[in-house]
Design a protein around this motif. Structure first.
Motif, PDB file in Angstrom:
ATOM      1  N   VAL A  78      18.063  28.381  26.087  1.00  0.00           N
ATOM      2  CA  VAL A  78      18.291  29.441  25.113  1.00  0.00           C
ATOM      3  C   VAL A  78      17.011  29.610  24.304  1.00  0.00           C
ATOM      4  N   ASN A  79      16.578  30.842  24.209  1.00  0.00           N
ATOM      5  CA  ASN A  79      15.420  31.178  23.396  1.00  0.00           C
ATOM      6  C   ASN A  79      15.729  32.506  22.701  1.00  0.00           C
ATOM      7  N   ASP A  80      16.617  32.445  21.717  1.00  0.00           N
ATOM      8  CA  ASP A  80      17.088  33.652  21.048  1.00  0.00           C
ATOM      9  C   ASP A  80      16.051  34.287  20.127  1.00  0.00           C
ATOM     10  N   ALA A  81      15.118  33.485  19.629  1.00  0.00           N
ATOM     11  CA  ALA A  81      14.126  34.013  18.694  1.00  0.00           C
ATOM     12  C   ALA A  81      12.809  33.285  18.905  1.00  0.00           C
ATOM     13  N   GLU A  82      11.737  34.014  18.703  1.00  0.00           N
ATOM     14  CA  GLU A  82      10.423  33.380  18.794  1.00  0.00           C
ATOM     15  C   GLU A  82      10.255  32.433  17.614  1.00  0.00           C
ATOM     16  N   ASP A  83       9.757  31.241  17.901  1.00  0.00           N
ATOM     17  CA  ASP A  83       9.539  30.225  16.875  1.00  0.00           C
ATOM     18  C   ASP A  83       8.214  29.545  17.196  1.00  0.00           C
ATOM     19  N   TRP A  84       7.108  30.233  16.881  1.00  0.00           N
ATOM     20  CA  TRP A  84       5.781  29.801  17.284  1.00  0.00           C
ATOM     21  C   TRP A  84       5.217  28.744  16.343  1.00  0.00           C
ATOM     22  N   HIS A  85       4.586  27.761  16.950  1.00  0.00           N
ATOM     23  CA  HIS A  85       3.859  26.725  16.214  1.00  0.00           C
ATOM     24  C   HIS A  85       2.605  26.397  17.005  1.00  0.00           C
ATOM     25  N   THR A  86       1.569  26.010  16.321  1.00  0.00           N
ATOM     26  CA  THR A  86       0.363  25.529  16.981  1.00  0.00           C
ATOM     27  C   THR A  86       0.117  24.106  16.506  1.00  0.00           C
ATOM     28  N   TYR A  87       0.018  23.203  17.468  1.00  0.00           N
ATOM     29  CA  TYR A  87      -0.196  21.787  17.165  1.00  0.00           C
ATOM     30  C   TYR A  87      -1.423  21.293  17.912  1.00  0.00           C
ATOM     31  N   GLU A  88      -2.104  20.378  17.294  1.00  0.00           N
ATOM     32  CA  GLU A  88      -3.192  19.699  17.993  1.00  0.00           C
ATOM     33  C   GLU A  88      -2.572  18.712  18.981  1.00  0.00           C
ATOM     34  N   LEU A  89      -3.148  18.640  20.174  1.00  0.00           N
ATOM     35  CA  LEU A  89      -2.746  17.632  21.158  1.00  0.00           C
ATOM     36  C   LEU A  89      -3.586  16.389  20.882  1.00  0.00           C
ATOM     37  N   ALA A  90      -2.934  15.320  20.476  1.00  0.00           N
ATOM     38  CA  ALA A  90      -3.663  14.090  20.175  1.00  0.00           C
ATOM     39  C   ALA A  90      -4.426  13.648  21.420  1.00  0.00           C
ATOM     40  N   PRO A  91      -5.683  13.244  21.283  1.00  0.00           N
ATOM     41  CA  PRO A  91      -6.482  12.838  22.444  1.00  0.00           C
ATOM     42  C   PRO A  91      -5.850  11.691  23.234  1.00  0.00           C
ATOM     43  N   ASP A  92      -5.073  10.849  22.542  1.00  0.00           N
ATOM     44  CA  ASP A  92      -4.430   9.717  23.207  1.00  0.00           C
ATOM     45  C   ASP A  92      -2.925   9.943  23.385  1.00  0.00           C
ATOM     46  N   ALA A  93      -2.507  11.224  23.418  1.00  0.00           N
ATOM     47  CA  ALA A  93      -1.085  11.548  23.559  1.00  0.00           C
ATOM     48  C   ALA A  93      -0.506  10.889  24.810  1.00  0.00           C
ATOM     49  N   ASP A  94       0.746  10.484  24.702  1.00  0.00           N
ATOM     50  CA  ASP A  94       1.497   9.894  25.814  1.00  0.00           C
ATOM     51  C   ASP A  94       2.089  11.059  26.609  1.00  0.00           C
ATOM     52  N   ILE A  95       1.513  11.367  27.774  1.00  0.00           N
ATOM     53  CA  ILE A  95       1.889  12.554  28.549  1.00  0.00           C
ATOM     54  C   ILE A  95       2.501  12.124  29.879  1.00  0.00           C
ATOM     55  N   HIS A  96       3.680  12.694  30.170  1.00  0.00           N
ATOM     56  CA  HIS A  96       4.401  12.371  31.401  1.00  0.00           C
ATOM     57  C   HIS A  96       4.749  13.670  32.126  1.00  0.00           C
ATOM     58  N   MET A  97       4.329  13.757  33.368  1.00  0.00           N
ATOM     59  CA  MET A  97       4.572  14.943  34.183  1.00  0.00           C
ATOM     60  C   MET A  97       5.561  14.606  35.291  1.00  0.00           C
ATOM     61  N   GLN A  98       6.235  15.664  35.796  1.00  0.00           N
ATOM     62  CA  GLN A  98       7.190  15.510  36.888  1.00  0.00           C
ATOM     63  C   GLN A  98       6.698  16.233  38.146  1.00  0.00           C
ATOM     64  N   PHE A  99       6.140  17.433  37.953  1.00  0.00           N
ATOM     65  CA  PHE A  99       5.822  18.291  39.086  1.00  0.00           C
ATOM     66  C   PHE A  99       4.672  19.208  38.701  1.00  0.00           C
ATOM     67  N   TYR A 100       3.573  19.123  39.444  1.00  0.00           N
ATOM     68  CA  TYR A 100       2.445  20.007  39.175  1.00  0.00           C
ATOM     69  C   TYR A 100       1.531  20.038  40.388  1.00  0.00           C
ATOM     70  N   ASN A 101       0.548  20.903  40.334  1.00  0.00           N
ATOM     71  CA  ASN A 101      -0.375  21.116  41.440  1.00  0.00           C
ATOM     72  C   ASN A 101      -1.476  20.052  41.389  1.00  0.00           C
TER      73      ASN A 101
END
Length: 175
Positions: free
Chosen positions: A96-119
């Protein structure tokens, strides 16, 4: 604003076609099976609309969404769609995306990132699901190439924000 049950363009349709033809063993590889992302404090589910580098820092422009799975997805589906012929969320999830709710955040250089499916190879037809594959922030940013950007933006992401920075990011697999 993105529609409820996100409607896609040709790249999104291509991604779904690729996912649908994955061999079953690629989706349920070994003992690794899909598990819903557990909710945690500070976590929100978003679409990424833009990745921008400014002054040596990476910023993600995101739009908050509501992600439902299982019976909660069926309830949200019935509430929003009210279709007497279809009473359950297709594929077990609903967005559900009934309304735009925009935010801009810095991505921490040491962020814990987990992917499932990508090229991973440059050829989407070779893509396979690898559950919770940990990658670093530069590798994540590199996935948003002009050729793949729209597809990567088509996935929901669960982000945890602390002090205005994304410290954890988990790509939501779309069955």
């Amino acid at each position: 604003m993105r529609d409820t049950m996100r409607k896609g363009s040709a790249p999104w349709a291509f991604l779904l076609a690729v996912v649908c033809v994955l061999p079953l063993q690629a989706v349920n590889a070994d003992e690794n099976r899909y598990e819903p992302v557990p909710k945690s404090e500070g976590m929100q589910t978003v679409y990424i609309a833009d990745v921008e580098n400014r002054g040596g820092r990476t910023y993600l422009k995101v739009d908050s969404i509501e992600w439902y799975e299982g019976e909660a997805a069926n309830e949200a589906f019935r509430e929003h769609e009210q279709d007497p012929d279809v009473t359950e969320a297709p594929d077990g999830y609903y967005i559900v995306n009934d309304a735009e709710d925009w935010h801009t955040y810095e991505l921490a250089p040491d962020a814990d990132i987990h992917m499932q499916f990508y090229n991973r190879t440059g050829d989407w037809t070779e893509a396979v699901a690898v559950w919770d594959e940990k990658i670093d922030a530069p590798a994540f940013v590199s996935l948003f190439t002009p050729d793949d950007e729209e597809i990567m933006e088509g996935f929901p992401y669960h982000v945890t924000v602390e002090n205005g920075k994304i410290v954890k990011l988990v790509q939501q697999f779309i069955p």
